[in-house]
Design an enzyme around this catalytic site. Structure first.
Site, PDB file in Angstrom:
ATOM      1  N   HIS A  74      39.198  53.451  37.761  1.00  0.00           N
ATOM      2  CA  HIS A  74      39.348  53.414  39.214  1.00  0.00           C
ATOM      3  C   HIS A  74      40.575  54.226  39.645  1.00  0.00           C
ATOM      4  O   HIS A  74      41.708  53.790  39.491  1.00  0.00           O
ATOM      5  CB  HIS A  74      39.474  51.955  39.668  1.00  0.00           C
ATOM      6  CG  HIS A  74      39.564  51.785  41.145  1.00  0.00           C
ATOM      7  ND1 HIS A  74      39.551  50.539  41.749  1.00  0.00           N
ATOM      8  CD2 HIS A  74      39.665  52.675  42.176  1.00  0.00           C
ATOM      9  CE1 HIS A  74      39.651  50.682  43.066  1.00  0.00           C
ATOM     10  NE2 HIS A  74      39.724  51.962  43.336  1.00  0.00           N
ATOM     11  N   ILE A  75      40.335  55.417  40.190  1.00  0.00           N
ATOM     12  CA  ILE A  75      41.408  56.269  40.696  1.00  0.00           C
ATOM     13  C   ILE A  75      41.678  55.911  42.159  1.00  0.00           C
ATOM     14  O   ILE A  75      40.750  55.744  42.950  1.00  0.00           O
ATOM     15  CB  ILE A  75      41.016  57.757  40.589  1.00  0.00           C
ATOM     16  CG1 ILE A  75      40.718  58.122  39.122  1.00  0.00           C
ATOM     17  CG2 ILE A  75      42.127  58.656  41.139  1.00  0.00           C
ATOM     18  CD1 ILE A  75      40.161  59.524  38.944  1.00  0.00           C
TER      19      ILE A  75
ATOM     20  N   GLY B   3      37.379  55.768  46.923  1.00  0.00           N
ATOM     21  CA  GLY B   3      36.232  54.942  47.270  1.00  0.00           C
ATOM     22  C   GLY B   3      35.883  53.959  46.172  1.00  0.00           C
ATOM     23  O   GLY B   3      34.807  53.358  46.189  1.00  0.00           O
TER      24      GLY B   3
ATOM     25  N   HIS C 206      45.376  50.151  38.047  1.00  0.00           N
ATOM     26  CA  HIS C 206      44.769  51.479  38.106  1.00  0.00           C
ATOM     27  C   HIS C 206      45.007  52.242  36.790  1.00  0.00           C
ATOM     28  O   HIS C 206      45.546  53.352  36.785  1.00  0.00           O
ATOM     29  CB  HIS C 206      45.311  52.280  39.297  1.00  0.00           C
ATOM     30  CG  HIS C 206      44.773  51.817  40.609  1.00  0.00           C
ATOM     31  ND1 HIS C 206      43.484  52.100  41.021  1.00  0.00           N
ATOM     32  CD2 HIS C 206      45.338  51.078  41.599  1.00  0.00           C
ATOM     33  CE1 HIS C 206      43.293  51.554  42.221  1.00  0.00           C
ATOM     34  NE2 HIS C 206      44.384  50.933  42.592  1.00  0.00           N
TER      35      HIS C 206
ATOM     36  N   SER D  77      45.013  60.458  52.176  1.00  0.00           N
ATOM     37  CA  SER D  77      44.697  59.036  52.232  1.00  0.00           C
ATOM     38  C   SER D  77      45.744  58.228  51.481  1.00  0.00           C
ATOM     39  O   SER D  77      46.172  57.157  51.934  1.00  0.00           O
ATOM     40  CB  SER D  77      43.309  58.785  51.627  1.00  0.00           C
ATOM     41  OG  SER D  77      42.977  57.417  51.698  1.00  0.00           O
TER      42      SER D  77
END
Length: 439
Positions: free
Chosen positions: A130-131, A135, A187, A228
């Site tokens: 999960h980067i 999303g 992460h 973001s």
């Protein structure tokens, strides 16, 4: 007669042959009467044939390697290209650049070309890398809530955690934020996951199991992703609990200095955010997909910046291409179709495409010089994304050409007869740690 000097080069593929020939070489080195020599050879051959016959046909199965029996993972020899450590964690590299890597999981080509199928009832595990700001939160929720499974994941309403067990026993088939938590660090990147997942599952299940791993991830257009992350950090996020584990230790503060003083970087301007040389937001996707041991982990003096970038980008491309699945945030429908066809699993809801995002608003407000700075800071990610986009569409076309019902399937993704998505409201549950720095 003096002994001759003989040099023998050994290849793995010739291992069995060389064992036999080594005896012949030693016999030829000695000066002996021909009669003794012939007698010795005859006795050796007779003993060898007798031994092969006995051990091959008369001794017990559990003792003799030559006996006929069902093949297991440990039977693969030098002649077999499949590695016995499939899915096992990588060894710590003492000399990263010259180290030979093992395969951390089954690749996309394995899944399609070798007729591998994701077997939830066996020992297959899906690992979600999960980067940040790609999303992954929405996709992670889809994995635990919306897959049409024989034994659906069960989620707790007071915590953002679900139990995703196999249909036939209490073992985990999904390694992700919402199923196992951040077991390998907040992460965790490719370097951390491949050295951690197997041992964590052994610890969790209390037993060492030979598993097959299927790595999956999402990528996003780099400029939008960077903006973001900037807005998220501006609101107070820090990901301070990330470990950045590599080479057998956590990155030191000298290797990764903070870009801010105090508890967070809340209120940072875009120029300040882009100016910090230690900001991991720059080229984050490339770094998180590369084997960092190849570039000396977070030791920037290990090689020149140009060489570091070259090696890291090449490693990220290689690892991405080897993953069983990856999707792009900007192509949700295609990502859903590729995932479903690759794993032969179906989602009960269609993926939503959100084109109007916070980053798109921010992008419309920044100056041209700021945009050029962001492009320069994310040059590796831009090249990686271009590579990923071409590869994803190649996979999509390949799957599409093999699907006689493609038009109908693609038009009705997420529509399953008699199956409705659970009304579980993620926004109403209490997070494990309400601090925004953990997001």
């Amino acid at each position: 007669m003096a002994k001759k000097s003989v040099e023998v080069q050994v290849f793995d593929s010739d291992f069995a042959l060389l064992l036999r020939e080594s005896v012949t070489y030693e016999i030829k080195m000695e000066s002996r009467p021909k009669s003794k020599f012939r007698t010795f050879v005859f006795v050796c051959v007779l003993l060898a044939v007798t031994g092969i016959v006995y051990f091959g046909y008369f001794c017990p199965d559990q003792v003799c390697a030559l006996s006929s029996r069902e093949t297991v993972w440990s039977d693969w020899t030098f002649r077999t290209p499949i590695q016995d450590n499939l899915g096992k964690p990588l060894q710590t590299h003492s000399e990263p650049v010259s180290s030979k890597l093992s395969n951390p999981g089954l690749s996309y080509d394995d899944v399609l070309n070798e007729n591998f199928q994701f077997d939830m009832k066996a020992h297959d595990v899906m690992v979600f890398l999960h980067i940040q700001k790609t999303g992954g939160t929405s996709f992670g929720r889809h994995l635990v809530r919306d897959l049409d499974l024989e034994r659906p994941c069960t989620c707790q309403r007071k915590r953002k955690r679900c139990y995703c067990f196999r249909p036939n026993r209490k073992e985990i088939w999904l390694f992700s934020r919402y199923s196992t938590g951040w077991k390998c660090g907040l992460h965790a990147d490719w370097t951390e996951l491949t050295s951690c997942v197997d041992s964590e599952l052994d610890k969790n299940e209390g037993d060492k199991v030979k598993r097959r791993y299927f790595y999956i991830t999402l990528l996003r257009e780099p400029i939008s992703r960077f903006l973001s992350e900037f807005r998220h950090v501006q609101r107070g996020a820090t990901w301070r609990n990330s470990r950045h584990w590599c080479g057998g230790h956590v990155a030191t503060r000298e290797e990764l200095p903070l870009c801010y003083k105090g508890d967070s970087w809340k209120g940072v301007t875009l120029d300040q955010f882009a100016a910090c040389p230690y900001n991991l937001a720059a080229n984050r996707q490339t770094r998180m997909l590369a084997d960092l041991a190849l570039v000396g982990c977070y030791n920037m003096s290990y090689m020149s910046p140009v060489e570091r970038d070259r090696v890291m980008l090449a490693s990220a491309k290689k690892n991405l291409a080897s993953m069983a699945f990856f999707g792009l945030t900007e192509y949700q429908k295609i990502a859903q179709y590729v995932f479903e066809e690759t794993f032969n699993l179906r989602f009960a809801v269609p993926f939503e495409q959100h084109n109007a995002t916070v980053s798109s608003v921010t992008l419309s407000m920044i100056r041209q010089d700021q945009l050029e700075t962001i492009r320069r800071l994310n040059d590796l990610d831009l090249e990686l994304y271009s590579f990923a986009k071409a590869l994803m569409f190649q996979r999509f076309e390949r799957l599409k050409s093999k699907d006689p019902l493609f038009k109908e399937r693609f038009a009705h993704l997420g529509e399953l007869p008699g199956r409705q998505s659970d009304s579980f409201d993620w926004d109403q549950v209490i997070y494990d740690d309400n601090n925004i720095t953990q997001k």
